[in-house]
Design a protein around this motif. Structure first.
Motif, PDB file in Angstrom:
ATOM      1  N   ALA A 144      -2.545 -33.796 -33.295  1.00 45.70           N
ATOM      2  CA  ALA A 144      -2.067 -35.073 -32.762  1.00 45.70           C
ATOM      3  C   ALA A 144      -1.981 -34.978 -31.241  1.00 45.70           C
ATOM      4  N   GLU A 145      -2.262 -36.087 -30.598  1.00 48.33           N
ATOM      5  CA  GLU A 145      -2.203 -36.110 -29.133  1.00 48.33           C
ATOM      6  C   GLU A 145      -0.758 -36.184 -28.666  1.00 48.33           C
ATOM      7  N   LEU A 146      -0.462 -35.466 -27.603  1.00 50.55           N
ATOM      8  CA  LEU A 146       0.879 -35.488 -27.023  1.00 50.55           C
ATOM      9  C   LEU A 146       1.063 -36.706 -26.124  1.00 50.55           C
ATOM     10  N   VAL A 147       0.042 -37.027 -25.345  1.00 49.84           N
ATOM     11  CA  VAL A 147       0.112 -38.115 -24.367  1.00 49.84           C
ATOM     12  C   VAL A 147      -0.999 -39.113 -24.678  1.00 49.84           C
ATOM     13  N   SER A 148      -0.673 -40.390 -24.711  1.00 48.32           N
ATOM     14  CA  SER A 148      -1.706 -41.401 -24.975  1.00 48.32           C
ATOM     15  C   SER A 148      -2.562 -41.604 -23.727  1.00 48.32           C
ATOM     16  N   SER A 149      -3.747 -42.134 -23.927  1.00 50.38           N
ATOM     17  CA  SER A 149      -4.653 -42.359 -22.802  1.00 50.38           C
ATOM     18  C   SER A 149      -4.080 -43.402 -21.839  1.00 50.38           C
ATOM     19  N   LEU A 150      -3.352 -44.375 -22.365  1.00 56.35           N
ATOM     20  CA  LEU A 150      -2.733 -45.385 -21.505  1.00 56.35           C
ATOM     21  C   LEU A 150      -1.671 -44.769 -20.609  1.00 56.35           C
ATOM     22  N   SER A 151      -0.860 -43.887 -21.162  1.00 60.03           N
ATOM     23  CA  SER A 151       0.165 -43.243 -20.334  1.00 60.03           C
ATOM     24  C   SER A 151      -0.461 -42.291 -19.328  1.00 60.03           C
ATOM     25  N   MET A 152      -1.570 -41.642 -19.672  1.00 58.91           N
ATOM     26  CA  MET A 152      -2.273 -40.796 -18.701  1.00 58.91           C
ATOM     27  C   MET A 152      -2.803 -41.638 -17.548  1.00 58.91           C
ATOM     28  N   PHE A 153      -3.383 -42.779 -17.869  1.00 52.61           N
ATOM     29  CA  PHE A 153      -3.907 -43.675 -16.844  1.00 52.61           C
ATOM     30  C   PHE A 153      -2.806 -44.109 -15.878  1.00 52.61           C
ATOM     31  N   TRP A 154      -1.689 -44.595 -16.426  1.00 52.35           N
ATOM     32  CA  TRP A 154      -0.616 -45.081 -15.567  1.00 52.35           C
ATOM     33  C   TRP A 154       0.054 -43.950 -14.787  1.00 52.35           C
ATOM     34  N   THR A 155       0.124 -42.774 -15.362  1.00 53.66           N
ATOM     35  CA  THR A 155       0.673 -41.633 -14.631  1.00 53.66           C
ATOM     36  C   THR A 155      -0.205 -41.311 -13.429  1.00 53.66           C
ATOM     37  N   GLY A 156      -1.520 -41.318 -13.632  1.00 54.19           N
ATOM     38  CA  GLY A 156      -2.439 -41.064 -12.518  1.00 54.19           C
ATOM     39  C   GLY A 156      -2.323 -42.111 -11.425  1.00 54.19           C
ATOM     40  N   ILE A 157      -2.227 -43.377 -11.816  1.00 59.13           N
ATOM     41  CA  ILE A 157      -2.097 -44.459 -10.829  1.00 59.13           C
ATOM     42  C   ILE A 157      -0.789 -44.332 -10.059  1.00 59.13           C
ATOM     43  N   ILE A 158       0.306 -44.111 -10.771  1.00 55.68           N
ATOM     44  CA  ILE A 158       1.621 -44.023 -10.120  1.00 55.68           C
ATOM     45  C   ILE A 158       1.699 -42.821  -9.200  1.00 55.68           C
ATOM     46  N   VAL A 159       1.190 -41.683  -9.640  1.00 52.60           N
ATOM     47  CA  VAL A 159       1.214 -40.482  -8.805  1.00 52.60           C
ATOM     48  C   VAL A 159       0.376 -40.687  -7.548  1.00 52.60           C
ATOM     49  N   THR A 160      -0.811 -41.254  -7.696  1.00 48.55           N
ATOM     50  CA  THR A 160      -1.699 -41.446  -6.542  1.00 48.55           C
ATOM     51  C   THR A 160      -1.082 -42.387  -5.514  1.00 48.55           C
ATOM     52  N   PHE A 161      -0.666 -43.558  -5.935  1.00 49.67           N
ATOM     53  CA  PHE A 161      -0.109 -44.522  -4.985  1.00 49.67           C
ATOM     54  C   PHE A 161       1.262 -44.091  -4.473  1.00 49.67           C
ATOM     55  N   GLY A 162       2.054 -43.448  -5.331  1.00 50.00           N
ATOM     56  CA  GLY A 162       3.361 -42.954  -4.889  1.00 50.00           C
ATOM     57  C   GLY A 162       3.234 -41.868  -3.843  1.00 50.00           C
ATOM     58  N   TYR A 163       2.321 -40.923  -4.071  1.00 46.30           N
ATOM     59  CA  TYR A 163       2.139 -39.831  -3.105  1.00 46.30           C
ATOM     60  C   TYR A 163       1.558 -40.365  -1.798  1.00 46.30           C
ATOM     61  N   GLN A 164       0.659 -41.337  -1.870  1.00 43.01           N
ATOM     62  CA  GLN A 164       0.135 -41.939  -0.648  1.00 43.01           C
ATOM     63  C   GLN A 164       1.252 -42.628   0.133  1.00 43.01           C
ATOM     64  N   PHE A 165       2.119 -43.336  -0.568  1.00 45.34           N
ATOM     65  CA  PHE A 165       3.250 -44.004   0.074  1.00 45.34           C
ATOM     66  C   PHE A 165       4.146 -42.986   0.783  1.00 45.34           C
ATOM     67  N   ILE A 166       4.440 -41.874   0.103  1.00 41.02           N
ATOM     68  CA  ILE A 166       5.287 -40.830   0.705  1.00 41.02           C
ATOM     69  C   ILE A 166       4.617 -40.231   1.938  1.00 41.02           C
ATOM     70  N   LEU A 167       3.317 -39.924   1.846  1.00 37.01           N
ATOM     71  CA  LEU A 167       2.608 -39.351   2.987  1.00 37.01           C
ATOM     72  C   LEU A 167       2.562 -40.315   4.168  1.00 37.01           C
ATOM     73  N   ASN A 168       2.344 -41.607   3.883  1.00 36.70           N
ATOM     74  CA  ASN A 168       2.317 -42.590   4.968  1.00 36.70           C
ATOM     75  C   ASN A 168       3.690 -42.729   5.624  1.00 36.70           C
ATOM     76  N   ARG A 169       4.759 -42.688   4.829  1.00 36.37           N
ATOM     77  CA  ARG A 169       6.117 -42.766   5.394  1.00 36.37           C
ATOM     78  C   ARG A 169       6.422 -41.559   6.261  1.00 36.37           C
ATOM     79  N   ARG A 170       5.993 -40.383   5.817  1.00 35.21           N
ATOM     80  CA  ARG A 170       6.199 -39.177   6.625  1.00 35.21           C
ATOM     81  C   ARG A 170       5.437 -39.255   7.935  1.00 35.21           C
ATOM     82  N   SER A 171       4.211 -39.791   7.894  1.00 36.26           N
ATOM     83  CA  SER A 171       3.416 -39.914   9.116  1.00 36.26           C
ATOM     84  C   SER A 171       4.086 -40.869  10.102  1.00 36.26           C
ATOM     85  N   VAL A 172       4.631 -41.953   9.596  1.00 34.89           N
ATOM     86  CA  VAL A 172       5.295 -42.929  10.468  1.00 34.89           C
ATOM     87  C   VAL A 172       6.552 -42.322  11.071  1.00 34.89           C
TER      88      VAL A 172
END
Length: 74
Positions: free
Chosen positions: A42-70
């Motif tokens: 059985a799968e531990l993580v659904s494909s939908l949750s993997m997709f949203w985790t990737g999106i949230i991590v990518t945009f969240g980390y970009q937001f953090i990096l941009n705030r640090r740069s500012v």
């Protein structure tokens, strides 16, 4: 008519870093998912949750990096 401002060189660098982190997170989740499927059937993580985790991590980390740069520029 422009809806968004042009990204600076630093913002492009931050985006590239964030996409790399998001990609490696997705690879890790896929690896864990394949291992659990192989052992439990059985799968531990659904494909939908993997997709949203990737999106949230990518945009969240970009937001953090941009705030640090500012904050470093001030």
């Amino acid at each position: 008519m422009k809806f968004f401002k042009d990204a600076s060189k630093r913002e492009h660098q931050n985006w590239n870093k964030a996409v790399s982190v998001g990609f490696y997170i997705l690879l890790f989740l896929l690896f864990v998912n394949i291992l659990t499927y192989a052992y439990n059937g059985a799968e531990l993580v659904s494909s939908l949750s993997m997709f949203w985790t990737g999106i949230i991590v990518t945009f969240g980390y970009q937001f953090i990096l941009n705030r640090r740069s500012v904050s470093k520029q001030k």
